[in-house]
Design an enzyme around this catalytic site. Structure first.
Site, mmCIF file in Angstrom:
data_model
loop_
_atom_site.group_PDB
_atom_site.id
_atom_site.type_symbol
_atom_site.label_atom_id
_atom_site.label_comp_id
_atom_site.label_asym_id
_atom_site.label_seq_id
_atom_site.Cartn_x
_atom_site.Cartn_y
_atom_site.Cartn_z
ATOM 1 C CG ASP A 1 58.424 63.668 79.916
ATOM 2 O OD1 ASP A 1 59.651 63.519 80.181
ATOM 3 O OD2 ASP A 1 58.040 64.357 78.963
ATOM 4 C CB CYS B 1 70.244 92.805 63.468
ATOM 5 S SG CYS B 1 70.718 91.779 64.876
ATOM 6 C CG HIS C 1 72.170 87.341 63.542
ATOM 7 N ND1 HIS C 1 71.744 88.653 63.468
ATOM 8 C CD2 HIS C 1 71.282 86.617 62.814
ATOM 9 C CE1 HIS C 1 70.662 88.722 62.710
ATOM 10 N NE2 HIS C 1 70.356 87.493 62.299
ATOM 11 C CD GLN D 1 54.989 63.421 76.725
ATOM 12 O OE1 GLN D 1 54.568 63.303 75.578
ATOM 13 N NE2 GLN D 1 56.201 63.926 76.992
ATOM 14 C CB CYS E 1 73.225 91.013 67.379
ATOM 15 S SG CYS E 1 73.924 90.429 65.826
ATOM 16 C CG ASP F 1 63.460 73.787 75.431
ATOM 17 O OD1 ASP F 1 62.294 73.416 75.661
ATOM 18 O OD2 ASP F 1 64.327 73.024 74.974
ATOM 19 C CB CYS G 1 74.131 92.901 62.759
ATOM 20 S SG CYS G 1 73.351 91.381 62.148
ATOM 21 C CG ASP H 1 64.469 68.270 79.562
ATOM 22 O OD1 ASP H 1 63.407 67.955 80.132
ATOM 23 O OD2 ASP H 1 64.733 67.999 78.379
ATOM 24 C CB SER H 2 62.865 65.319 83.697
ATOM 25 O OG SER H 2 62.300 64.935 82.449
ATOM 26 N N GLY H 3 65.336 64.841 81.548
ATOM 27 C CA GLY H 3 66.066 63.777 80.873
ATOM 28 C C GLY H 3 65.160 62.784 80.183
#
Lengths: 376, 376
Positions: free
Chosen positions: B147, B312, B343, B197, B314, B274, B317, B93-95
């Site tokens: 941005d 599940c 999980h 944006q 995982c 994300d 679980c 990410d650009s920050g």
């Protein structure tokens, strides 16, 4: 013949020895280090990973588990093994140490101890019978008798009175365990250990060691050491006390877990250890190495892209650098505690495994000497 | 032909689609969820375990990594991949979002942004060129243009000015990336995404979407949504905006990660996501299930010895019960965060994998409908 514990090799140059303990949940090679899982978890590590690291037994604390989540819940979950999903052995501590160390307000008499919950302040009473029954309810493989733990003191009258009470409770504990085991099959036996107290007064230690050895316990624990005294004093009392314990039974040093302490205590004949230290220092950014303990936040590790220890085979050393773990620690990231816990426990498991190898090989005295030379 | 991104299947009933992205570190199946590794670690999970869970790309934050441990150190460690030992893809990410959300005192002009370190209060300045160069220095596979992120507002003048500046920076970012890539081999290309944006004003969104689409970016991100507005508003702007983006490029919705939001955004044509949400709620005791989010501390789980979710697969679980995790959470044990993180990430990876399956199968609309019916 002792079906629970068998000595495999006695070192000819020291009291060190290797052996096997057999519980309902497997064989445990001794000397053994038991990670502390106070509240049914060893802090910052998923115990599913411990088996692969060479861990054969962990420790749980009756005191904490009794208060949270409670014995009834653990019983319903299929015991501590079912509750936390751990299928190897579990030793449970009687809570004696916690009752005395965590409680300012408490009463004690020959019947037992009254203490305040650290969670909600409610009052509770433990008799020695209760303590064994609760441990049995949790499905413990090795149960500890209730003992009266006292702080460092040279007061012989106080020390003697506490020791006498501990011996009285030991006999009650043993009988309670016997009664519980009389209803169980041979492979489901809960083993029970008596605890030798006696502070720092040799005559009382001798009396306790002989008394506990004379009772029909499965093992003998030494309590009341490593409570703030100099290490030399610890070893002196340990060495003295161990001479009066029944050597056909495993000897458990409660609350010791630093690398040099382990190497020394094994030399003096100890078979079992537990300590929060390896996991606690992990959360404070420290790591064991063959050349001593390091703190990862030290600026000399800032650009150190090697592992914590080159020769270490643990997951952390195989995957991550000192510089990365330092960054995690400084950024207060949970992964820092997770990775250091893995390394520090592996270090202790490896140390104890090496100790067993060298005892079997007849080279333990040299091994201990070299280890200490590098470490200190 | 686009060598970076290929659409595999377009859903005939919605804008949903499956595709492949190819970076120097592997193939990423889209739609894809990217766990957030802000400070070079995804909180409370060892990222060595993520690959086995179906994770093909993670996210790092330039803002945080620039401040701690610093770009130079990461560069010396062999980039972010080497530093954290992660051999699959990384998007950085650009920050932009962090500069605006974490800083009360900051200055902005067309050259860039001035901000204060959250660690030591020192002043720093980011130009759009800096931001791309830093990301390239860290070895990022997918870099984001700087941005200007604005809070929720209906002020068209303010929104328009920020959007215009973002577009100016986008062009600078793209050229900087082009110049960096001109010195690299075809398989070492760092991809760069522009960010759309425009706040909540449709005409500005349209202008930004068309402008960013017209530049030679590898992908298009939608920023400035999920900033506190109603979900209906988010989807309305997303749907509107996505109609003006170049569909030959992957579409990335920044900062969305709740299960229903994912299902909806995929429906509207989003390829990448994300969000810190799945990992953050894990540390607060919450868990996703097909029937909605639960909080493990609820007393109804006290004696619930089943897994978080029966179906599940995982690690959590398969090994641990609701009652046990509840105990860990109430006892403030780190393992509680560790197990819930596993999980919750697995839940999201499974959701996105199921989405891909149903898009390929032509049944995505029904899948989304059923999923939402069960979840809400």
């Amino acid at each position: 013949m002792n079906e629970f514990f068998k000595v495999l090799k006695n070192d000819s140059m020291s009291r060190a020895r290797t052996g096997n303990m057999v519980t309902a949940h497997g064989i445990i090679k001794t000397p053994v280090f038991m990670p502390v899982g106070t509240k049914a978890t060893i802090k910052a590590i998923d115990h599913q990973n411990l088996s692969g690291m060479g861990c054969e037994i962990i420790l749980g604390n009756l005191y904490h588990l009794y208060l949270q989540p409670g014995i009834e819940l653990i019983k319903k979950a299929g015991g501590l093994h079912g509750f936390m999903n751990w299928d190897k052995s579990i030793l449970t501590d009687s809570g004696g140490f916690q009752v005395f160390s965590l409680n300012k307000i408490r009463k004690i008499n020959d019947d037992g101890v009254e203490f305040k919950s650290v969670i909600d302040g409610s009052l509770h009473f433990f008799t020695p019978e209760d303590v064994i029954r609760y441990q049995a309810d949790m499905g413990s493989d090795i149960m500890m008798a209730l003992d009266e733990c006292i702080p460092f003191t040279e007061d012989a009258v106080y020390t003697g009175a506490a020791a006498k009470r501990t011996l009285k409770w030991a006999e009650i504990s043993r009988k309670t365990a016997e009664s519980i085991n009389s209803t169980r099959g041979k492979n489901e036996m809960a083993r029970v250990f008596g605890i030798v107290q006696g502070g720092f007064i040799k005559s009382i230690r001798k009396f306790c060691a002989e008394s506990v050895s004379g009772m029909d316990f499965d093992g003998i624990a030494i309590g009341g050491l490593s409570v703030g005294e100099e290490r030399q004093k610890t070893l002196e009392i340990l060495q003295y006390t161990s001479e009066f314990t029944d050597r056909l039974k495993p000897l458990y040093f409660m609350g010791l877990g630093d690398p040099v302490g382990l190497a020394d205590a094994i030399y003096h004949g100890v078979d079992m250890f537990d300590c929060v230290m390896p996991t606690r220092i992990s959360r404070m950014g420290s790591a064991f190495t063959k050349n001593g303990k390091i703190n990862i936040k030290n600026s000399r590790f800032e650009q150190d892209f090697g592992p914590i220890e080159e020769s270490c085979s643990c997951h952390t050393c195989k995957n991550y650098s000192r510089a990365y773990i330092r960054h995690l620690y400084k950024s207060r990231e949970i992964l820092s505690s997770m990775l250091l816990t893995i390394h520090n426990l592996q270090f202790i498991f490896d140390l104890v495994e090496n100790a067993r190898f060298h005892i079997n090989n007849g080279t333990y005295v040299k091994f201990r000497e070299d280890f200490k030379k590098n470490y200190l």
